[in-house]
Design a protein around this motif. Structure first.
Motif, short mmCIF file in Angstrom:
data_model
loop_
_atom_site.label_atom_id
_atom_site.label_comp_id
_atom_site.label_asym_id
_atom_site.label_seq_id
_atom_site.Cartn_x
_atom_site.Cartn_y
_atom_site.Cartn_z
N GLN A 128 -4.10 9.48 2.41
CA GLN A 128 -3.80 8.81 1.21
C GLN A 128 -5.00 7.46 1.32
OE1 GLN A 128 -0.11 7.46 1.50
NE2 GLN A 128 -0.19 5.95 -0.44
N SER A 129 -5.36 7.18 2.52
CA SER A 129 -6.53 6.31 2.58
C SER A 129 -7.97 6.70 1.98
CB SER A 129 -6.79 5.68 3.88
OG SER A 129 -5.42 4.74 4.35
N ILE A 130 -7.87 7.84 2.33
CA ILE A 130 -9.54 8.35 1.51
C ILE A 130 -9.20 8.64 0.25
CG2 ILE A 130 -10.53 10.58 1.27
CD1 ILE A 130 -9.71 11.40 4.49
N GLN A 131 -8.12 8.84 -0.47
CA GLN A 131 -7.98 8.73 -1.88
C GLN A 131 -7.92 7.29 -2.25
OE1 GLN A 131 -4.49 10.74 -2.86
NE2 GLN A 131 -4.88 12.63 -1.94
N ALA A 132 -7.62 6.27 -1.69
CA ALA A 132 -7.54 5.05 -2.17
C ALA A 132 -8.86 4.32 -2.06
CB ALA A 132 -6.46 4.36 -1.18
N MET A 133 -9.54 4.71 -0.93
CA MET A 133 -10.94 4.14 -0.80
C MET A 133 -11.76 5.08 -2.02
SD MET A 133 -11.21 1.86 1.39
CE MET A 133 -12.94 1.77 1.92
N SER A 134 -11.69 6.39 -2.25
CA SER A 134 -12.53 6.95 -3.19
C SER A 134 -12.14 6.02 -4.48
CB SER A 134 -12.19 8.12 -3.20
OG SER A 134 -12.20 8.97 -2.22
N ARG A 135 -10.88 5.80 -5.05
CA ARG A 135 -10.94 5.09 -6.27
C ARG A 135 -11.23 3.71 -6.17
NH1 ARG A 135 -5.79 7.56 -5.10
NH2 ARG A 135 -4.55 5.46 -4.68
N TYR A 136 -11.17 3.11 -5.21
CA TYR A 136 -11.79 1.88 -4.90
C TYR A 136 -13.29 1.94 -5.46
CZ TYR A 136 -14.21 -2.24 -2.97
OH TYR A 136 -14.71 -3.30 -2.61
N TRP A 167 0.90 -1.43 0.06
CA TRP A 167 -0.09 -0.16 -0.07
C TRP A 167 0.85 1.14 -0.10
CZ3 TRP A 167 -0.81 3.89 3.53
CH2 TRP A 167 -1.82 4.79 3.26
N ARG A 168 2.02 1.30 0.95
CA ARG A 168 2.74 2.45 0.91
C ARG A 168 3.62 2.62 -0.27
NH1 ARG A 168 6.02 2.88 6.31
NH2 ARG A 168 6.80 0.67 5.67
N GLY A 169 3.96 1.59 -0.81
CA GLY A 169 4.93 1.66 -1.78
C GLY A 169 4.35 1.51 -3.40
N ALA A 170 3.15 1.51 -3.53
CA ALA A 170 2.30 1.34 -4.79
C ALA A 170 2.64 2.73 -5.60
CB ALA A 170 0.80 0.93 -4.56
N ASP A 171 3.60 2.68 -6.41
CA ASP A 171 3.83 3.81 -7.49
C ASP A 171 3.53 5.05 -6.75
OD1 ASP A 171 4.01 5.05 -9.62
OD2 ASP A 171 2.11 4.88 -10.53
N PRO A 172 4.32 5.50 -5.60
CA PRO A 172 4.20 7.05 -5.23
C PRO A 172 3.90 8.14 -6.34
CG PRO A 172 6.28 6.10 -4.83
CD PRO A 172 5.49 4.80 -5.26
N GLU A 173 4.83 7.90 -7.50
CA GLU A 173 4.94 9.21 -8.28
C GLU A 173 3.32 9.02 -9.06
OE1 GLU A 173 8.13 8.34 -10.93
OE2 GLU A 173 9.51 8.85 -9.33
N ASN A 194 0.47 2.85 12.59
CA ASN A 194 2.01 2.91 12.20
C ASN A 194 2.44 2.93 10.64
OD1 ASN A 194 2.48 3.02 15.09
ND2 ASN A 194 2.88 0.92 15.19
N GLN A 195 1.49 2.27 9.94
CA GLN A 195 1.90 2.40 8.44
C GLN A 195 1.20 3.44 7.65
OE1 GLN A 195 3.96 0.37 6.94
NE2 GLN A 195 4.34 -1.35 8.87
N GLY A 196 0.43 4.36 8.45
CA GLY A 196 -0.27 5.51 7.98
C GLY A 196 -1.31 5.31 7.27
N VAL A 197 -1.96 3.95 7.31
CA VAL A 197 -3.40 3.86 6.68
C VAL A 197 -4.47 4.57 7.46
CG1 VAL A 197 -4.95 1.88 6.09
CG2 VAL A 197 -2.36 1.29 6.19
N PHE A 198 -4.52 4.40 8.96
CA PHE A 198 -5.02 5.29 9.71
C PHE A 198 -4.36 6.14 10.61
CE2 PHE A 198 -7.67 0.98 10.89
CZ PHE A 198 -8.13 1.09 9.74
N LYS A 199 -4.92 7.28 10.95
CA LYS A 199 -4.25 8.23 11.96
C LYS A 199 -5.07 8.63 13.02
CE LYS A 199 -6.60 12.32 9.54
NZ LYS A 199 -6.30 13.55 8.84
N ARG A 200 -4.15 8.97 14.18
CA ARG A 200 -4.89 9.27 15.37
C ARG A 200 -5.10 10.49 15.52
NH1 ARG A 200 -3.00 6.58 20.60
NH2 ARG A 200 -3.74 7.92 22.52
N VAL A 201 -6.32 10.96 15.80
CA VAL A 201 -6.72 12.45 16.00
C VAL A 201 -7.20 12.72 17.51
CG1 VAL A 201 -8.32 14.01 14.98
CG2 VAL A 201 -7.78 12.02 13.52
N ALA A 202 -6.63 13.61 17.87
CA ALA A 202 -6.81 14.14 19.43
C ALA A 202 -8.29 14.87 19.37
CB ALA A 202 -5.94 15.08 19.79
#
Length: 329
Positions: free
Chosen positions: A309-317, A197-203, A286-294
């Motif tokens: 990044q997950s919001i974008q990925a879910m939108s494309r899905y 997920w993290r390394g999938a074509d960042p460019e 830790n992997q950046g899929v989720f984020k912690r929000v205070a």
């Protein structure tokens, strides 16, 4: 088992090590004396050295001197004093790179999760005796993983034998608990997914059209969740256990509803035992899929949300399956 006083001189000792050359001391803090004894007996039986840290209030009195590389806290119920003690220990552990294992209840989970935001503590929900021992073994394996370049092949074999021995002892205590740690297969699967997920074509992200697809109506996502949950009425729910995807769907729906999701709610949505769900949450944060929000209005609370990044990925899905969904409707 050694009884620890808060005299600073008592904390001068040569760090005990296991067969792989890794520290294997476990300090235990709990207000319930019989629980401290039980944890100590089980850890001693598994080959770890234990130190009785005493009641949790000790952590608020005077300077904190950690008793080992692993500190286990039992706090099924919390109040302001206990949360203050946990927050203080969390900061100290983060600076000392000490591993924390905190056992609590579902009722106290949100408060405990909120104050443990610096040390990457492992949280157990109403753990069994076996769960505690497995957690200690897993923590020692994590410590070993950070030192893999310093370990010889003999050391790695010794560490593997240690983890196998811990697992065997945990099995003898009471068999596998439903609230278990992620198996090696599950950890490997999660690691592969996150790396992909993290390394999938960042460019490729920069080559996407300026107009991104949006997330679907949250009612559609809730319908998908309800359909997934309905399977458990007809089949064993473990056949379909997929906590990462179930949590992704829940957070996607909540994002569309402009709702905040607490960790307790997310664990329930995962459809697996709470301690297992927490391990997934920790890895995905830790992997950046989720984020912690205070919580801006209450610093004692914290929420979990999708990363950008997950919001974008879910939108494309969802955009990719839009036509099949339209036909199904």
């Amino acid at each position: 088992m050694l009884q620890a006083d808060m005299d600073q001189s008592d904390f001068s000792y040569d760090m005990a090590t296991d067969a792989a050359g890794l520290p294997a001391r476990v300090a235990v803090f709990a207000d319930r004396e019989h629980v401290r004894r039980e944890i100590a007996d089980d850890c001693d039986g598994a080959g770890f050295r234990t130190l009785d840290g005493g009641a949790i209030s000790v952590l608020l009195e005077g300077p904190i001197a950690l008793l080992g590389d692993v500190v286990m806290i039992d706090c099924p119920h919390v109040d302001g004093a206990i949360l203050a003690a946990l927050a203080r220990l969390d900061m100290r552990a983060a600076r000392a790179e000490t591993k924390l294992i905190v056992s609590t209840s579902m009722d106290a989970l949100d408060d405990v999760f909120a104050v443990l935001d610096k040390s990457a503590a492992q949280i157990l929900i109403e753990p069994s005796r076996a769960d505690r021992i497995l957690a200690v073994g897993q923590v020692l394996m994590e410590i070993g993983g950070t030192r893999v370049r310093e370990m010889s092949e003999a050391d790695r074999l010794a560490l593997l034998r240690l983890s196998q021995q811990v697992e065997m002892i945990a099995r003898r205590l009471e068999g596998f608990s439903e609230t278990r740690a992620l198996s090696r297969e599950e950890q490997s699967k999660l690691g592969d997914v996150c790396r992909d997920w993290r390394g999938a074509d960042p460019e490729g992200m920069s080559r996407l059209p300026a107009t991104q697809p949006s997330l679907p109506d949250s009612r559609l996502v809730r319908r998908m969740i309800a359909e997934r949950q309905a399977r458990a009425k007809f089949f064993d729910g473990e056949l379909f256990a997929d906590p990462a995807w179930d949590m992704l769907l829940d957070l996607t729906a909540a994002h569309g509803e402009n709702k905040q999701v607490c960790v307790t709610s997310l664990c329930i949505a995962a459809g697996v035992p709470a301690t297992t769900a927490l391990r997934w949450v920790k890895q995905l944060v830790n992997q950046g899929v989720f984020k912690r929000v205070a919580d801006a209005s209450d610093k004692r609370r914290a929420f979990i949300a999708l990363s950008d990044q997950s919001i974008q990925a879910m939108s494309r899905y969802f955009a990719s399956i839009e036509a099949p969904l339209a036909r199904a409707a």
